[in-house]
Design a protein around this motif. Sequence first.
Motif, PDB file in Angstrom:
ATOM      1  N   ALA A  16       0.832  -1.204   0.000  1.00  0.00           N
ATOM      2  CA  ALA A  16       0.000   0.000   0.000  1.00  0.00           C
ATOM      3  C   ALA A  16       0.865   1.252   0.000  1.00  0.00           C
ATOM      4  CB  ALA A  16      -0.926  -0.006   1.214  1.00  0.00           C
ATOM      5  N   GLU A  17       1.932   1.248   0.775  1.00  0.00           N
ATOM      6  CA  GLU A  17       2.842   2.397   0.816  1.00  0.00           C
ATOM      7  C   GLU A  17       3.540   2.601  -0.529  1.00  0.00           C
ATOM      8  OE1 GLU A  17       6.832   3.584   3.264  1.00  0.00           O
ATOM      9  OE2 GLU A  17       5.168   2.737   4.404  1.00  0.00           O
ATOM     10  N   LEU A  18       4.027   1.510  -1.127  1.00  0.00           N
ATOM     11  CA  LEU A  18       4.683   1.618  -2.431  1.00  0.00           C
ATOM     12  C   LEU A  18       3.710   2.104  -3.501  1.00  0.00           C
ATOM     13  CD1 LEU A  18       6.831  -1.649  -2.412  1.00  0.00           C
ATOM     14  CD2 LEU A  18       7.666   0.705  -2.261  1.00  0.00           C
ATOM     15  N   ASN A  19       2.489   1.582  -3.491  1.00  0.00           N
ATOM     16  CA  ASN A  19       1.500   1.997  -4.484  1.00  0.00           C
ATOM     17  C   ASN A  19       1.077   3.447  -4.295  1.00  0.00           C
ATOM     18  OD1 ASN A  19       1.462  -0.417  -5.912  1.00  0.00           O
ATOM     19  ND2 ASN A  19      -0.139  -1.304  -4.640  1.00  0.00           N
ATOM     20  N   ARG A  20       0.955   3.894  -3.046  1.00  0.00           N
ATOM     21  CA  ARG A  20       0.622   5.313  -2.792  1.00  0.00           C
ATOM     22  C   ARG A  20       1.687   6.232  -3.370  1.00  0.00           C
ATOM     23  NH1 ARG A  20      -1.397   3.642   2.210  1.00  0.00           N
ATOM     24  NH2 ARG A  20       0.636   3.916   3.155  1.00  0.00           N
ATOM     25  N   LYS A  21       2.954   5.862  -3.195  1.00  0.00           N
ATOM     26  CA  LYS A  21       4.047   6.676  -3.741  1.00  0.00           C
ATOM     27  C   LYS A  21       3.984   6.733  -5.257  1.00  0.00           C
ATOM     28  CE  LYS A  21       7.337   6.006  -0.001  1.00  0.00           C
ATOM     29  NZ  LYS A  21       8.609   5.393   0.408  1.00  0.00           N
ATOM     30  N   ARG A  22       3.709   5.582  -5.907  1.00  0.00           N
ATOM     31  CA  ARG A  22       3.618   5.554  -7.361  1.00  0.00           C
ATOM     32  C   ARG A  22       2.449   6.399  -7.849  1.00  0.00           C
ATOM     33  NH1 ARG A  22       6.325   2.758 -10.556  1.00  0.00           N
ATOM     34  NH2 ARG A  22       4.652   2.536 -12.080  1.00  0.00           N
ATOM     35  N   LEU A  23       1.301   6.275  -7.188  1.00  0.00           N
ATOM     36  CA  LEU A  23       0.118   7.006  -7.623  1.00  0.00           C
ATOM     37  C   LEU A  23       0.220   8.504  -7.330  1.00  0.00           C
ATOM     38  CD1 LEU A  23      -2.611   4.417  -6.638  1.00  0.00           C
ATOM     39  CD2 LEU A  23      -1.809   4.989  -8.947  1.00  0.00           C
ATOM     40  N   ALA A  24       1.005   8.887  -6.330  1.00  0.00           N
ATOM     41  CA  ALA A  24       1.208  10.308  -6.045  1.00  0.00           C
ATOM     42  C   ALA A  24       1.993  10.974  -7.176  1.00  0.00           C
ATOM     43  CB  ALA A  24       1.941  10.484  -4.722  1.00  0.00           C
ATOM     44  N   GLN A  25       2.880  10.212  -7.810  1.00  0.00           N
ATOM     45  CA  GLN A  25       3.670  10.746  -8.915  1.00  0.00           C
ATOM     46  C   GLN A  25       2.888  10.737 -10.224  1.00  0.00           C
ATOM     47  OE1 GLN A  25       7.153   8.293  -8.925  1.00  0.00           O
ATOM     48  NE2 GLN A  25       8.001   9.241  -7.084  1.00  0.00           N
ATOM     49  N   ASP A  26       2.062   9.713 -10.415  1.00  0.00           N
ATOM     50  CA  ASP A  26       1.301   9.564 -11.657  1.00  0.00           C
ATOM     51  C   ASP A  26       0.009   8.817 -11.345  1.00  0.00           C
ATOM     52  OD1 ASP A  26       0.321   9.188 -14.217  1.00  0.00           O
ATOM     53  OD2 ASP A  26       1.868   7.763 -14.817  1.00  0.00           O
ATOM     54  N   ALA A  27      -1.118   9.485 -11.499  1.00  0.00           N
ATOM     55  CA  ALA A  27      -2.408   8.894 -11.138  1.00  0.00           C
ATOM     56  C   ALA A  27      -2.773   7.705 -12.020  1.00  0.00           C
ATOM     57  CB  ALA A  27      -3.502   9.947 -11.217  1.00  0.00           C
ATOM     58  N   ASP A  28      -2.165   7.576 -13.176  1.00  0.00           N
ATOM     59  CA  ASP A  28      -2.457   6.457 -14.080  1.00  0.00           C
ATOM     60  C   ASP A  28      -1.383   5.369 -14.027  1.00  0.00           C
ATOM     61  OD1 ASP A  28      -4.815   7.613 -15.036  1.00  0.00           O
ATOM     62  OD2 ASP A  28      -3.723   8.776 -16.543  1.00  0.00           O
ATOM     63  N   ALA A  29      -0.532   5.401 -13.023  1.00  0.00           N
ATOM     64  CA  ALA A  29       0.578   4.448 -12.933  1.00  0.00           C
ATOM     65  C   ALA A  29       0.067   3.043 -12.634  1.00  0.00           C
ATOM     66  CB  ALA A  29       1.546   4.877 -11.841  1.00  0.00           C
ATOM     67  N   LEU A  30       0.796   2.063 -13.100  1.00  0.00           N
ATOM     68  CA  LEU A  30       0.513   0.681 -12.756  1.00  0.00           C
ATOM     69  C   LEU A  30       0.947   0.442 -11.315  1.00  0.00           C
ATOM     70  CD1 LEU A  30       1.809  -1.060 -15.994  1.00  0.00           C
ATOM     71  CD2 LEU A  30      -0.549  -0.555 -15.378  1.00  0.00           C
ATOM     72  N   CYS A  31       0.288  -0.485 -10.632  1.00  0.00           N
ATOM     73  CA  CYS A  31       0.582  -0.752  -9.224  1.00  0.00           C
ATOM     74  C   CYS A  31       1.071  -2.183  -9.034  1.00  0.00           C
ATOM     75  CB  CYS A  31      -0.670  -0.513  -8.385  1.00  0.00           C
ATOM     76  SG  CYS A  31      -1.169   1.209  -8.331  1.00  0.00           S
ATOM     77  N   TYR A  32       1.578  -2.437  -7.827  1.00  0.00           N
ATOM     78  CA  TYR A  32       2.034  -3.762  -7.456  1.00  0.00           C
ATOM     79  C   TYR A  32       0.833  -4.578  -6.986  1.00  0.00           C
ATOM     80  CZ  TYR A  32       6.502  -1.365  -7.469  1.00  0.00           C
ATOM     81  OH  TYR A  32       7.588  -0.628  -7.839  1.00  0.00           O
ATOM     82  N   ALA A  33       0.725  -5.813  -7.454  1.00  0.00           N
ATOM     83  CA  ALA A  33      -0.398  -6.676  -7.104  1.00  0.00           C
ATOM     84  C   ALA A  33      -0.071  -7.495  -5.861  1.00  0.00           C
ATOM     85  CB  ALA A  33      -0.719  -7.606  -8.260  1.00  0.00           C
ATOM     86  N   PRO A  34      -0.980  -7.520  -4.889  1.00  0.00           N
ATOM     87  CA  PRO A  34      -0.730  -8.311  -3.675  1.00  0.00           C
ATOM     88  C   PRO A  34      -0.528  -9.802  -3.958  1.00  0.00           C
ATOM     89  CG  PRO A  34      -2.549  -6.800  -3.322  1.00  0.00           C
ATOM     90  CD  PRO A  34      -2.206  -6.737  -4.782  1.00  0.00           C
ATOM     91  N   SER A  35      -1.283 -10.364  -4.871  1.00  0.00           N
ATOM     92  CA  SER A  35      -1.148 -11.800  -5.145  1.00  0.00           C
ATOM     93  C   SER A  35       0.242 -12.129  -5.668  1.00  0.00           C
ATOM     94  CB  SER A  35      -2.218 -12.255  -6.133  1.00  0.00           C
ATOM     95  OG  SER A  35      -2.119 -11.524  -7.342  1.00  0.00           O
ATOM     96  N   THR A  36       0.785 -11.280  -6.515  1.00  0.00           N
ATOM     97  CA  THR A  36       2.136 -11.484  -7.025  1.00  0.00           C
ATOM     98  C   THR A  36       3.159 -11.335  -5.904  1.00  0.00           C
ATOM     99  OG1 THR A  36       1.459 -10.620  -9.166  1.00  0.00           O
ATOM    100  CG2 THR A  36       3.830 -10.709  -8.738  1.00  0.00           C
TER     101      THR A  36
END
Length: 81
Positions: A16-36
């Motif tokens: 969640a922390e890593l994805n928040r950082k990515r989305l703060a930089q770019d709202a359309d960024a791909l995120c890390y999947a929990p299952s992976t």
Amino acid sequence: MTKENQDFLTLADALAELNRKRLAQDADALCYAPSTAYGYAAAGRIPAERRGRAYFVRRSDLPVVAARLPLGGRARAPSAA
């Protein structure tokens, strides 16, 4: 809470922390999947410790986790042209 316990995050909180950082930089960024991430943790491909049923990562290992996990994406349906 001791310093040692503050250094650990559950894998879900770390993602969640890593994805928040990515989305703060770019709202359309791909995120890390929990299952992976859980699969990578179980296989030893990311630095994680298993305690009971949960996986934990060190806050200092977040850059390593981010570098080793692939980014998820939505499957794109072919256009009906």
